[in-house]
Design a protein around this motif. Structure first.
Motif, short mmCIF file in Angstrom:
data_model
loop_
_atom_site.label_atom_id
_atom_site.label_comp_id
_atom_site.label_asym_id
_atom_site.label_seq_id
_atom_site.Cartn_x
_atom_site.Cartn_y
_atom_site.Cartn_z
N GLN A 36 0.84 -1.18 0.00
CA GLN A 36 0.00 0.00 0.00
C GLN A 36 0.88 1.23 0.00
O GLN A 36 1.64 1.47 0.95
N LYS A 40 -2.97 5.46 -1.73
CA LYS A 40 -3.48 4.47 -2.69
C LYS A 40 -4.08 3.28 -1.96
O LYS A 40 -3.83 3.07 -0.77
N GLU A 41 -4.86 2.51 -2.69
CA GLU A 41 -5.46 1.31 -2.12
C GLU A 41 -4.42 0.20 -2.01
O GLU A 41 -3.44 0.17 -2.75
N ARG A 42 -4.68 -0.71 -1.09
CA ARG A 42 -3.80 -1.87 -0.95
C ARG A 42 -3.96 -2.74 -2.20
O ARG A 42 -5.06 -2.99 -2.66
N GLU A 43 -2.84 -3.23 -2.71
CA GLU A 43 -2.87 -4.08 -3.90
C GLU A 43 -2.07 -5.34 -3.68
O GLU A 43 -1.10 -5.37 -2.94
#
Length: 121
Positions: A36, A40-43
């Motif tokens: 993360q 930003k979003e966790r990917e």
């Protein structure tokens, strides 16, 4: 309850390498690395199916990162080569007790505390 302890993060220059480790206190069917970045979003970065040994990589890291495991040590690794500034993020180890490794982050039951990776240009 499975505890996950990560290590190996740090700061490197672009093009450098780092190896992350995650020691699990027990066996889980799926283990993966998520990241993360700020704002930003966790990917999902990569995951491995401990039953079959099959792996998955995000397109952004294919050919540069390698996920592996040592079953005897209950340890998950992420070898990161040719690092780029866009790889800068907090990296989390995660584990899921049962099958379904492709489930989203919410499907992973156990999480480590995270380890910071910073890549400078």
């Amino acid at each position: 309850q499975v505890q996950l302890v990560e290590s190996g993060g740090g700061s490197v220059q672009a093009g450098g390498s780092l190896r992350l480790s995650c020691v699990a206190s027990g066996y889980t069917y799926c283990m993966g690395w998520f990241r993360q970045a700020a704002g930003k979003e966790r990917e999902r970065v990569a995951h491995i199916n401990f039953g079959s040994g099959s792996t998955f990589y995000a397109d952004s890291v294919k050919g540069r990162f390698t996920i592996s495991r040592d079953n005897a040590k209950n340890t998950l690794y992420l070898q990161m080569n040719s690092l780029k500034p866009e790889d800068t993020a907090m990296y989390y180890c995660a584990a899921r007790p049962g099958a379904g490794c492709f489930t989203g982050a919410n499907g992973y039951t156990y999480w480590g505390q995270g380890t910071q990776v910073t890549v400078s240009s």
